[in-house]
Write a protein that holds these residues in place. Structure first.
Motif, PDB file in Angstrom:
ATOM      1  N   ASP A   1       3.790   7.724 -15.132  1.00  0.00           N
ATOM      2  CA  ASP A   1       5.213   7.873 -15.439  1.00  0.00           C
ATOM      3  C   ASP A   1       5.995   7.847 -14.124  1.00  0.00           C
ATOM      4  OD1 ASP A   1       7.620   8.344 -16.566  1.00  0.00           O
ATOM      5  OD2 ASP A   1       7.262  10.468 -16.965  1.00  0.00           O
ATOM      6  N   THR A   2       6.153   6.637 -13.587  1.00  0.00           N
ATOM      7  CA  THR A   2       6.785   6.504 -12.282  1.00  0.00           C
ATOM      8  C   THR A   2       7.396   5.135 -12.129  1.00  0.00           C
ATOM      9  OG1 THR A   2       6.389   6.596  -9.892  1.00  0.00           O
ATOM     10  CG2 THR A   2       4.631   5.706 -11.213  1.00  0.00           C
ATOM     11  N   ARG A   3       8.394   5.050 -11.271  1.00  0.00           N
ATOM     12  CA  ARG A   3       8.941   3.764 -10.866  1.00  0.00           C
ATOM     13  C   ARG A   3       8.260   3.362  -9.572  1.00  0.00           C
ATOM     14  NH1 ARG A   3      13.416   4.256  -8.858  1.00  0.00           N
ATOM     15  NH2 ARG A   3      13.559   6.535  -8.825  1.00  0.00           N
ATOM     16  N   PHE A   4       7.700   2.146  -9.524  1.00  0.00           N
ATOM     17  CA  PHE A   4       7.014   1.702  -8.320  1.00  0.00           C
ATOM     18  C   PHE A   4       7.969   1.710  -7.136  1.00  0.00           C
ATOM     19  CE2 PHE A   4       3.668  -0.076  -5.971  1.00  0.00           C
ATOM     20  CZ  PHE A   4       4.193  -1.017  -5.122  1.00  0.00           C
ATOM     21  N   GLY A   5       7.496   2.320  -6.041  1.00  0.00           N
ATOM     22  CA  GLY A   5       8.291   2.365  -4.830  1.00  0.00           C
ATOM     23  C   GLY A   5       8.989   3.710  -4.641  1.00  0.00           C
TER      24      GLY A   5
ATOM     25  N   VAL B   1      -2.573   6.967   7.036  1.00  0.00           N
ATOM     26  CA  VAL B   1      -2.745   7.316   5.623  1.00  0.00           C
ATOM     27  C   VAL B   1      -3.905   8.274   5.375  1.00  0.00           C
ATOM     28  CG1 VAL B   1      -1.664   5.210   4.735  1.00  0.00           C
ATOM     29  CG2 VAL B   1      -4.121   5.210   5.242  1.00  0.00           C
ATOM     30  N   HIS B   2      -4.535   8.765   6.419  1.00  0.00           N
ATOM     31  CA  HIS B   2      -5.714   9.622   6.257  1.00  0.00           C
ATOM     32  C   HIS B   2      -5.421  10.828   5.358  1.00  0.00           C
ATOM     33  CE1 HIS B   2      -8.719  12.692   7.368  1.00  0.00           C
ATOM     34  NE2 HIS B   2      -9.522  11.666   7.615  1.00  0.00           N
ATOM     35  N   ASP B   3      -4.268  11.437   5.530  1.00  0.00           N
ATOM     36  CA  ASP B   3      -3.939  12.657   4.770  1.00  0.00           C
ATOM     37  C   ASP B   3      -3.631  12.383   3.307  1.00  0.00           C
ATOM     38  OD1 ASP B   3      -4.295  14.043   7.100  1.00  0.00           O
ATOM     39  OD2 ASP B   3      -2.168  14.280   7.541  1.00  0.00           O
ATOM     40  N   ARG B   4      -3.601  11.132   2.909  1.00  0.00           N
ATOM     41  CA  ARG B   4      -3.344  10.800   1.507  1.00  0.00           C
ATOM     42  C   ARG B   4      -4.587  11.015   0.631  1.00  0.00           C
ATOM     43  NH1 ARG B   4       1.772   8.523   0.072  1.00  0.00           N
ATOM     44  NH2 ARG B   4       2.928   8.216   2.005  1.00  0.00           N
ATOM     45  N   PHE B   5      -5.754  11.201   1.250  1.00  0.00           N
ATOM     46  CA  PHE B   5      -7.008  11.204   0.497  1.00  0.00           C
ATOM     47  C   PHE B   5      -7.718  12.549   0.592  1.00  0.00           C
ATOM     48  CE2 PHE B   5      -6.181   6.927   2.206  1.00  0.00           C
ATOM     49  CZ  PHE B   5      -5.941   6.274   1.003  1.00  0.00           C
ATOM     50  N   GLU B   6      -8.131  13.060  -0.575  1.00  0.00           N
ATOM     51  CA  GLU B   6      -8.862  14.325  -0.625  1.00  0.00           C
ATOM     52  C   GLU B   6     -10.258  14.198  -0.044  1.00  0.00           C
ATOM     53  OE1 GLU B   6      -9.089  16.305  -4.377  1.00  0.00           O
ATOM     54  OE2 GLU B   6      -7.121  15.564  -5.004  1.00  0.00           O
ATOM     55  N   ALA B   7     -10.865  13.058  -0.259  1.00  0.00           N
ATOM     56  CA  ALA B   7     -12.246  12.844   0.180  1.00  0.00           C
ATOM     57  C   ALA B   7     -12.393  11.415   0.683  1.00  0.00           C
ATOM     58  CB  ALA B   7     -13.215  13.103  -0.965  1.00  0.00           C
ATOM     59  N   ILE B   8     -13.228  11.250   1.719  1.00  0.00           N
ATOM     60  CA  ILE B   8     -13.533   9.929   2.257  1.00  0.00           C
ATOM     61  C   ILE B   8     -15.050   9.816   2.315  1.00  0.00           C
ATOM     62  CG2 ILE B   8     -13.300   8.368   4.225  1.00  0.00           C
ATOM     63  CD1 ILE B   8     -10.704   9.888   4.919  1.00  0.00           C
TER      64      ILE B   8
ATOM     65  N   ASP C   1       2.901   6.200  -2.539  1.00  0.00           N
ATOM     66  CA  ASP C   1       4.047   7.066  -2.806  1.00  0.00           C
ATOM     67  C   ASP C   1       4.280   7.215  -4.308  1.00  0.00           C
ATOM     68  OD1 ASP C   1       4.555   7.505  -0.131  1.00  0.00           O
ATOM     69  OD2 ASP C   1       6.135   5.993   0.023  1.00  0.00           O
ATOM     70  N   ALA C   2       4.187   6.098  -5.021  1.00  0.00           N
ATOM     71  CA  ALA C   2       4.454   6.121  -6.460  1.00  0.00           C
ATOM     72  C   ALA C   2       3.462   6.983  -7.227  1.00  0.00           C
ATOM     73  CB  ALA C   2       4.433   4.692  -7.011  1.00  0.00           C
ATOM     74  N   LEU C   3       2.209   7.034  -6.734  1.00  0.00           N
ATOM     75  CA  LEU C   3       1.157   7.770  -7.441  1.00  0.00           C
ATOM     76  C   LEU C   3       0.826   9.106  -6.781  1.00  0.00           C
ATOM     77  CD1 LEU C   3      -1.317   4.795  -8.119  1.00  0.00           C
ATOM     78  CD2 LEU C   3       0.323   5.812  -9.728  1.00  0.00           C
TER      79      LEU C   3
ATOM     80  N   VAL D   1       0.812  -1.219   0.000  1.00  0.00           N
ATOM     81  CA  VAL D   1       0.000   0.000   0.000  1.00  0.00           C
ATOM     82  C   VAL D   1       0.846   1.270   0.000  1.00  0.00           C
ATOM     83  CG1 VAL D   1      -1.647   1.368   1.346  1.00  0.00           C
ATOM     84  CG2 VAL D   1      -2.014  -1.092   1.033  1.00  0.00           C
ATOM     85  N   MET D   2       1.748   1.414   0.956  1.00  0.00           N
ATOM     86  CA  MET D   2       2.539   2.642   1.015  1.00  0.00           C
ATOM     87  C   MET D   2       3.390   2.857  -0.231  1.00  0.00           C
ATOM     88  SD  MET D   2       1.477   4.196   3.596  1.00  0.00           S
ATOM     89  CE  MET D   2       2.637   5.552   3.525  1.00  0.00           C
ATOM     90  N   PRO D   3       4.026   1.804  -0.777  1.00  0.00           N
ATOM     91  CA  PRO D   3       4.787   2.025  -2.010  1.00  0.00           C
ATOM     92  C   PRO D   3       3.938   2.549  -3.165  1.00  0.00           C
ATOM     93  CG  PRO D   3       5.491  -0.008  -0.978  1.00  0.00           C
ATOM     94  CD  PRO D   3       4.289   0.445  -0.223  1.00  0.00           C
TER      95      PRO D   3
END
Length: 244
Positions: A234-238, A142-149, A114-116, A109-111
């Motif tokens: 356009d990213t490398r996973f992790g 991870v709450h702050d990772r999401f604009e809306a819940i 971060d990648a996206l 999940v965290m990788p």
């Protein structure tokens, strides 16, 4: 039209609900002195999961509210339909203490978040309640990772209804074709999101739905590490993305 946002299911997608539920209920049954009433711990856990699925189906169908389904899970599991609301709530809360002690994210999940992080916006759509999922996401960090819940209990509509998915798109101000939905259930998440016009991604971690033939529409992945390439990121996973 490119995918600009990812909307996530929570339980058994980001959060390892099945393991936490199993370990939490096992510890709870031992603490309550109830394990001896079953042939084995596994038998008790299977029964708890069956009742949970039955009561969630009632909630999803709008037959009962969120709190009632939780109380009824307790009453049916214990075989004590006469339990008062307060007694059922107390028993369930003691289970929650053990359940929360086993909370964890899946390791992929965290990788992927971060990648996206820079290439895509993120939101949550769950068939639970905001009270439950908001706190869970905060505890898991991870709450702050999401604009809306968004959650069914507050929306008044549950997955797989198209309105639930479209509400998430509206919260982001995006068209369904610009949004991917990632969830673990092939029908509720997978087919539901596809029918609503989102890019549907079914994360099949080899659990209870592993033997299910995928419905038409969802893209099936075995790990979230597959998601960036599926989205064309356009990213490398992790590693954090620099895609603007």
């Amino acid at each position: 039209m490119s995918i600009r946002a990812v909307v996530w299911d929570v339980d058994d997608t980001l959060f390892d609900y099945t393991t936490a539920d199993r370990e939490g209920m096992r510890a709870h049954l031992v603490a309550e002195g109830l394990l001896a009433g079953y042939g084995s711990a596994e038998e008790a856990l299977v029964r708890w999961r069956e009742i949970t699925d039955q009561q969630w189906a009632r909630f999803s169908a709008g037959e009962v509210d969120f709190v009632t389904q939780r109380r009824d899970r307790t009453r049916v599991f214990l075989g004590r339909l006469e339990l008062t609301d307060a007694e059922a709530d107390d028993w369930f809360q003691r289970y929650v203490t053990h359940y929360e002690a086993a909370w964890s994210l899946f390791p992929d999940v965290m990788p992927v978040l971060d990648a996206l992080a820079e290439s895509h916006r993120h939101a949550v759509l769950s068939n639970s309640s905001l009270t439950v999922q908001d706190r869970k996401l905060r505890v898991l960090g991870v709450h702050d990772r999401f604009e809306a819940i968004l959650c069914a209990a507050e929306l008044g509509i549950s997955k797989p209804e198209a309105g639930a998915f479209l509400a998430a798109c509206d919260a982001l101000g995006l068209a369904p074709a610009e949004v991917a939905y990632v969830g673990d259930h092939p029908e509720i998440d997978g087919r539901g999101a596809a029918d609503a016009g989102l890019l549907s991604v079914w994360i099949d971690r080899g659990g209870v739905y592993a033997a299910v033939d995928p419905p038409a529409g969802p893209r099936r992945i075995a790990s979230l590490s597959e998601l960036p390439s599926l989205l064309g990121a356009d990213t490398r996973f992790g590693a954090p993305s620099t895609f603007g």
